[in-house]
Design a protein around this motif. Structure first.
Motif, mmCIF file in Angstrom:
data_model
loop_
_atom_site.group_PDB
_atom_site.id
_atom_site.type_symbol
_atom_site.label_atom_id
_atom_site.label_comp_id
_atom_site.label_asym_id
_atom_site.label_seq_id
_atom_site.Cartn_x
_atom_site.Cartn_y
_atom_site.Cartn_z
ATOM 1 N N VAL A 38 0.993 -1.227 0.109
ATOM 2 C CA VAL A 38 -0.037 0.172 -0.029
ATOM 3 C C VAL A 38 0.774 1.247 0.195
ATOM 4 O O VAL A 38 1.854 1.193 0.323
ATOM 5 C CB VAL A 38 -1.036 -0.068 1.280
ATOM 6 N N ASP A 39 0.104 2.238 -0.516
ATOM 7 C CA ASP A 39 1.024 3.667 -0.529
ATOM 8 C C ASP A 39 1.039 4.394 0.807
ATOM 9 O O ASP A 39 0.230 3.842 1.701
ATOM 10 C CB ASP A 39 0.803 4.330 -1.810
ATOM 11 N N ALA A 64 1.104 -1.263 9.109
ATOM 12 C CA ALA A 64 2.623 -0.763 8.994
ATOM 13 C C ALA A 64 2.907 0.333 8.579
ATOM 14 O O ALA A 64 3.593 1.292 9.221
ATOM 15 C CB ALA A 64 3.362 -2.044 8.200
ATOM 16 N N VAL A 65 2.298 0.881 7.466
ATOM 17 C CA VAL A 65 2.454 2.244 7.097
ATOM 18 C C VAL A 65 1.858 3.292 7.989
ATOM 19 O O VAL A 65 2.551 4.501 8.118
ATOM 20 C CB VAL A 65 1.997 2.447 5.559
ATOM 21 N N SER A 66 0.736 3.230 8.501
ATOM 22 C CA SER A 66 -0.071 3.956 9.326
ATOM 23 C C SER A 66 0.861 4.251 10.545
ATOM 24 O O SER A 66 0.590 5.622 10.860
ATOM 25 C CB SER A 66 -1.296 3.493 9.708
ATOM 26 N N TRP A 67 1.614 3.302 11.099
ATOM 27 C CA TRP A 67 2.291 3.815 12.364
ATOM 28 C C TRP A 67 3.878 3.545 11.989
ATOM 29 O O TRP A 67 4.733 3.875 12.837
ATOM 30 C CB TRP A 67 2.049 2.678 13.454
ATOM 31 N N THR A 124 -7.271 -1.924 10.234
ATOM 32 C CA THR A 124 -5.998 -2.409 10.574
ATOM 33 C C THR A 124 -6.210 -3.818 11.131
ATOM 34 O O THR A 124 -7.060 -4.451 11.148
ATOM 35 C CB THR A 124 -5.519 -1.563 11.842
ATOM 36 N N LEU A 125 -4.711 -4.539 11.214
ATOM 37 C CA LEU A 125 -4.535 -5.892 11.964
ATOM 38 C C LEU A 125 -3.448 -5.874 12.497
ATOM 39 O O LEU A 125 -2.175 -5.818 11.732
ATOM 40 C CB LEU A 125 -4.691 -6.753 10.559
ATOM 41 N N PHE A 126 -3.353 -6.241 13.666
ATOM 42 C CA PHE A 126 -2.274 -5.948 14.737
ATOM 43 C C PHE A 126 -1.745 -7.581 14.756
ATOM 44 O O PHE A 126 -1.849 -8.072 15.852
ATOM 45 C CB PHE A 126 -2.397 -5.492 15.886
ATOM 46 N N LEU A 127 -1.119 -8.222 13.828
ATOM 47 C CA LEU A 127 -0.503 -9.260 13.765
ATOM 48 C C LEU A 127 0.928 -9.098 12.891
ATOM 49 O O LEU A 127 0.836 -8.467 12.017
ATOM 50 C CB LEU A 127 -1.226 -10.364 13.138
ATOM 51 N N GLY A 128 1.756 -9.947 13.520
ATOM 52 C CA GLY A 128 3.096 -10.074 12.772
ATOM 53 C C GLY A 128 2.773 -10.472 11.021
ATOM 54 O O GLY A 128 2.053 -11.015 10.724
ATOM 55 N N GLY A 129 3.574 -9.599 10.217
ATOM 56 C CA GLY A 129 3.506 -9.729 8.900
ATOM 57 C C GLY A 129 3.343 -8.440 8.029
ATOM 58 O O GLY A 129 3.303 -8.459 6.856
ATOM 59 N N GLY A 130 3.549 -7.244 8.557
ATOM 60 C CA GLY A 130 3.544 -5.891 8.061
ATOM 61 C C GLY A 130 5.005 -5.222 8.373
ATOM 62 O O GLY A 130 5.384 -5.141 9.451
ATOM 63 N N ALA A 131 5.401 -4.822 7.260
ATOM 64 C CA ALA A 131 6.660 -3.885 7.413
ATOM 65 C C ALA A 131 6.628 -2.529 6.529
ATOM 66 O O ALA A 131 6.123 -2.610 5.514
ATOM 67 C CB ALA A 131 7.893 -4.790 6.862
ATOM 68 N N PRO A 132 6.906 -1.488 7.278
ATOM 69 C CA PRO A 132 6.900 -0.197 6.466
ATOM 70 C C PRO A 132 8.194 -0.093 5.693
ATOM 71 O O PRO A 132 8.857 -0.474 5.853
ATOM 72 C CB PRO A 132 6.945 0.939 7.612
ATOM 73 N N ALA A 165 10.308 8.911 6.797
ATOM 74 C CA ALA A 165 8.989 9.127 6.539
ATOM 75 C C ALA A 165 8.480 8.090 5.816
ATOM 76 O O ALA A 165 9.078 7.305 4.900
ATOM 77 C CB ALA A 165 8.867 10.581 5.674
ATOM 78 N N PRO A 166 7.550 7.364 6.220
ATOM 79 C CA PRO A 166 6.467 6.308 5.570
ATOM 80 C C PRO A 166 6.165 6.659 4.121
ATOM 81 O O PRO A 166 5.625 7.803 4.172
ATOM 82 C CB PRO A 166 5.649 6.049 6.516
#
Length: 190
Positions: free
Chosen positions: A89-90, A119-122, A145-153, A159-160
Motif C-alpha cells: 500500500v502507498d 505498518a505504514v500507518s504507524w 488495521t490488523l495487529f498481527l506480525g506480517g507487516g513492514a513499513p 518518513a513512511p
C-alpha cells in the motif's frame, strides 16, 4: 344510418382537458427553454494560484517499485514452501499491488492488505505494534488495521512511503520475514 354521439362523463372530460393543458404547457416551456439567453450565465471561475507555503509535497512509492517489493516477498515465501498473499500500500493506505500466491488461503488476501496498511500507518512493523495492544487494547478497533506480525513499513528519509503486508504462513514471524524481504528489495544496497 344515424350516428349517436357518445356522452363523456365529467371525469373523462376533466382528464382530457388536463392532458391537453399539460401538453400545451410542456410545448411552451420547451420553446422557452430552447431560446433561453445563455449569455448572462456566470463565467467559470479561473484557477487560483496558491502560495507555496499553503501546500505540501509527499513522497510515494512507484507502482514499479511496489511490484518489485511484492514479487520479492512472494519469492521469499515460495522458496520456503509457504503459500501466502502479499500486498503493498502507498503512504495513504491505498493498495498499489497485491499478489496471491498459488494455494494461498482465501483469508490471506485481505489480511495482507490490512497488515500493510497498519505498518505504514504507524511506520512500524506490525509485530511491534501487536505488543502495544497490551497497553492500548482499543488500537485493534481502528478500521482497516490488523495487529498481527506480517507487516513492514517502507520509509524514505525517515518518513513512511508504503507498507508491505504478507499473510498466510503458519506464523506472523514468517509473514513478517517475507515482508521484510520485500522491503529489502527496495534498498539501494548501501
Amino acid at each position: 344510418m344515424q350516428h349517436r354521439a357518445k356522452k363523456f362523463s365529467a371525469r373523462t372530460k376533466a382528464i382530457a382537458a388536463t392532458a391537453g393543458v399539460a401538453a400545451v404547457g410542456a410545448g411552451a416551456f420547451g420553446a422557452f427553454s430552447a431560446t433561453a439567453d445563455t449569455t448572462s450565465a456566470a463565467p467559470a471561475a479561473a484557477p487560483v494560484a496558491v502560495r507555496s507555503e499553503a501546500v505540501t509535497t509527499s513522497t510515494h512509492l512507484t507502482v514499479e517499485a511496489a511490484t518489485d517489493a511484492a514479487r520479492a516477498a512472494l519469492d521469499a515465501a515460495e522458496k520456503e514452501g509457504q503459500r501466502v498473499s502479499v500486498a503493498v500500500v502507498d503512504r495513504d493506505g491505498n493498495t498499489l499491488v497485491t499478489l496471491r500466491g498459488d494455494g494461498a488461503g482465501p483469508q490471506s488476501y485481505e489480511s495482507a492488505v490490512k497488515k500493510a496498511f497498519t505498518a505504514v500507518s504507524w511506520n512500524a512493523p506490525t509485530s511491534e505494534l501487536a505488543k502495544r495492544l497490551e497497553n492500548a487494547p482499543n488500537l485493534k478497533d481502528i478500521p482497516g488495521t490488523l495487529f498481527l506480525g506480517g507487516g513492514a513499513p517502507v520509509a524514505h528519509d525517515d518518513a513512511p512511503v508504503a507498507g508491505v503486508g504478507v499473510a498466510g504462513a503458519p506464523s506472523g514471524d514468517l509473514d513478517e520475514k517475507f515482508a521484510r524481504a520485500g522491503v529489502a528489495a527496495l534498498g539501494d544496497g548501501s
